[in-house]
Design an enzyme around this catalytic site. Structure first.
Site, short mmCIF file in Angstrom:
data_model
loop_
_atom_site.label_atom_id
_atom_site.label_comp_id
_atom_site.label_asym_id
_atom_site.label_seq_id
_atom_site.Cartn_x
_atom_site.Cartn_y
_atom_site.Cartn_z
N ASP A 1 -0.78 -10.60 -7.02
CA ASP A 1 -1.21 -11.59 -6.04
C ASP A 1 -2.67 -12.00 -6.15
OD1 ASP A 1 -2.55 -9.35 -5.23
OD2 ASP A 1 -1.44 -9.05 -3.37
N GLU B 1 5.59 -7.24 -10.37
CA GLU B 1 5.35 -6.92 -8.94
C GLU B 1 5.58 -8.17 -8.08
OE1 GLU B 1 1.65 -5.90 -6.58
OE2 GLU B 1 2.12 -3.93 -7.39
N GLU C 1 -4.13 -13.38 -0.86
CA GLU C 1 -3.10 -12.82 -1.73
C GLU C 1 -1.67 -13.19 -1.33
OE1 GLU C 1 -5.70 -11.12 -0.53
OE2 GLU C 1 -6.81 -10.49 -2.30
N HIS D 1 -11.87 -2.63 1.18
CA HIS D 1 -12.61 -3.68 0.48
C HIS D 1 -12.11 -5.09 0.75
CE1 HIS D 1 -9.39 -4.75 -2.32
NE2 HIS D 1 -9.04 -3.49 -2.26
N ARG E 1 -11.03 -8.87 1.59
CA ARG E 1 -11.79 -10.01 2.12
C ARG E 1 -11.65 -10.14 3.62
NH1 ARG E 1 -13.56 -14.21 -1.72
NH2 ARG E 1 -13.14 -13.19 -3.69
N HIS F 1 -16.27 -0.08 -3.22
CA HIS F 1 -16.07 -1.27 -4.07
C HIS F 1 -17.44 -1.91 -4.35
CE1 HIS F 1 -14.67 -5.30 -5.19
NE2 HIS F 1 -13.41 -4.88 -5.18
#
Ligand code: UD1
Ligand code: UDP
Length: 383
Positions: free
Chosen positions: A97, A119, A133, A209, A211, A242
């Site tokens: 994604d 996936e 995503e 991490h 967004r 991250h």
């Protein structure tokens, strides 16, 4: 006419999940395997390539500090196209994604190169979470001609959306990766980690991490971690942070130099997987960790409002805690104090497969290619 497969990926999680497949493609003498990395991530991608000894034929080298989604998209479309023109693969494989996945799939489609989606079929059905995503993955489903879905639930999602062409249940290739990374007598390269696991403390691994978490949600997550550590004296937390500066600007001021909380650079995947196997609990907003933890019988607290890894929640290997400090602390307290609740989660079967997803993908690719060759011969022979 052998099968030429171009595999494209660019971020850490894609690399961890695609490298076992690349290894499998490379081993098959009927297949020519070509790898292109976009390098949406740089250091974190290189760490993974090194561990799996995968040397890409092409590197688009796109990463920039504080990059935007648009910048990633534009650079990949521009830089991948000439490679597609040179290589003319029979199929291009993308993963999951990420923006690397979507941009690459689109570039291939514009050249009428078939796309296989590894996936495929995960859905939160919330277009802004995970962002971007969820929609990236749905758009790749529109482009792909073969959908390699990890679970039955993922296939069901695709069928509901009328995606009926080649659907295959494979398991998740992340389970395949453990063959390369995990060993029972593993000695950590980082001596601090060897000391950490020898302490008589319960180890919690934290990663966050995303967004959509950056901002208030991440601040709440950090406060929750401080509270949990304060309330449970036998707990130590390790949080590999991250490299995104927007993540670091929140996490370091909130958690650095706190007693029994250790912030580290991202661990290489060998260290990470072996550390997971020694941990008591995982708290994360990562997708990959939700899939990996049940293999190690470690419960996961999902630091998000919902998850597209629904089979983990159904199987009771993961619990969605949201992003409010109060709820996260409540869920963690229960797992840290109630042995029955803990064991129910820890002892559940891993829903993500048997570690042979890559082999299934390769077999399907060969069958798909043989069928296309046959059809082509029939057309050329006028049958
Ligand atoms: C991306 C994916 C996300 C995935 C995550 C895995 C998209 C839209 N998002 O998000 O789905 O969960 O990767 O980690 O594709 N950086 C470095 N070095 C690195 C990697 C990142 O310095 O090796 C920094 C850079 O400043 C970069 C920033 O992190 O600009 C963000 O990276 P980016 O790939 O844009 O987003 P992620 O949040 O990592
Ligand atoms: N991981 C790692 N080192 C770390 C943190 C995570 O190797 O310090 C691995 C983890 O085991 C999993 C993958 O990175 O395989 C998850 O990546 P990430 O959280 O960046 O992305 P997501 O899964 O959320 O897309």
């Amino acid at each position: 006419m052998g099968l030429k497969v171009l595999t494209v990926f660019g971020t850490r999680p894609e690399a961890i999940k695609m490298c076992p497949l690349v290894k499998c493609l490379e081993e098959n003498t009927d297949i020519t395997s070509v790898v292109c990395v976009t390098s949406q991530h740089r250091e974190m991608l290189d760490q993974v390539l090194g561990i799996f000894h995968v040397v890409p034929e092409y590197d688009l080298g796109i990463m920039q500090q504080r990059q935007t989604i648009n910048e990633i998209m534009i650079k990949i479309l521009e830089r991948l196209d000439p490679i597609l023109q040179i290589e003319q693969p029979n199929i291009m494989l993308v993963h999951g994604d990420t923006t690397t996945g979507l941009a690459s799939a689109l570039a291939a489609f514009y050249r009428k190169i078939p796309v296989g989606h590894v996936e495929a079929g995960l859905r939160s059905y919330n277009r802004y979470s995970p962002f971007p995503e969820e929609i990236n993955r749905r758009l790749i489903s529109q482009i792909a001609e073969i959908h390699f879905a990890p679970t039955k639930e993922n296939v069901r999602n695709l069928l509901q959306e009328n995606i009926q062409d080649r659907l295959v249940i494979t398991g998740n290739t992340v389970i395949d990766s453990f063959k390369y990374t995990v060993s029972p007598n593993y000695i950590f390269k980082n001596t601090f980690l060897n000391k950490l696991i020898k302490k008589e403390k319960r180890l919690i691994i934290v990663t966050a991490h995303r967004r959509e978490s950056i901002g208030e949600a991440l601040k709440e997550i950090c406060s929750a971690i401080r509270t949990i550590v304060r309330e449970h004296k036998d707990v130590v937390v390790i949080y590999p942070v991250h490299p995104n500066p927007e993540v670091r600007e929140i996490v370091y001021p909130a958690l650095d130099q706190q007693e029994r909380i250790y912030l580290t650079e991202p661990l290489d995947v060998e260290e990470m997987h072996n550390l997971m196997s020694k941990s008591y609990l995982i708290m994360t907003d990562s997708g990959g960790l939700q899939e990996e933890a049940p293999y190690f019988h470690v419960p996961v607290i999902v630091l998000r409002k919902e998850t597209e890894r629904k089979e983990a929640v159904k199987a009771n290997t993961a619990v969605v805690a949201g992003v409010a400090e109060k709820h996260i602390v409540e869920v963690a307290n229960k797992l840290l104090t109630n042995d029955i609740t803990y064991r129910r989660m820890a002892l559940t079967e891993n829903p993500y497969g048997d570690g042979y997803a890559s082999e299934r993908i390769v077999m399907e690719l060969l069958q798909w290619h043989a069928k296309r060759k046959n059809n082509k011969l029939k057309v050329e022979g006028g049958v």
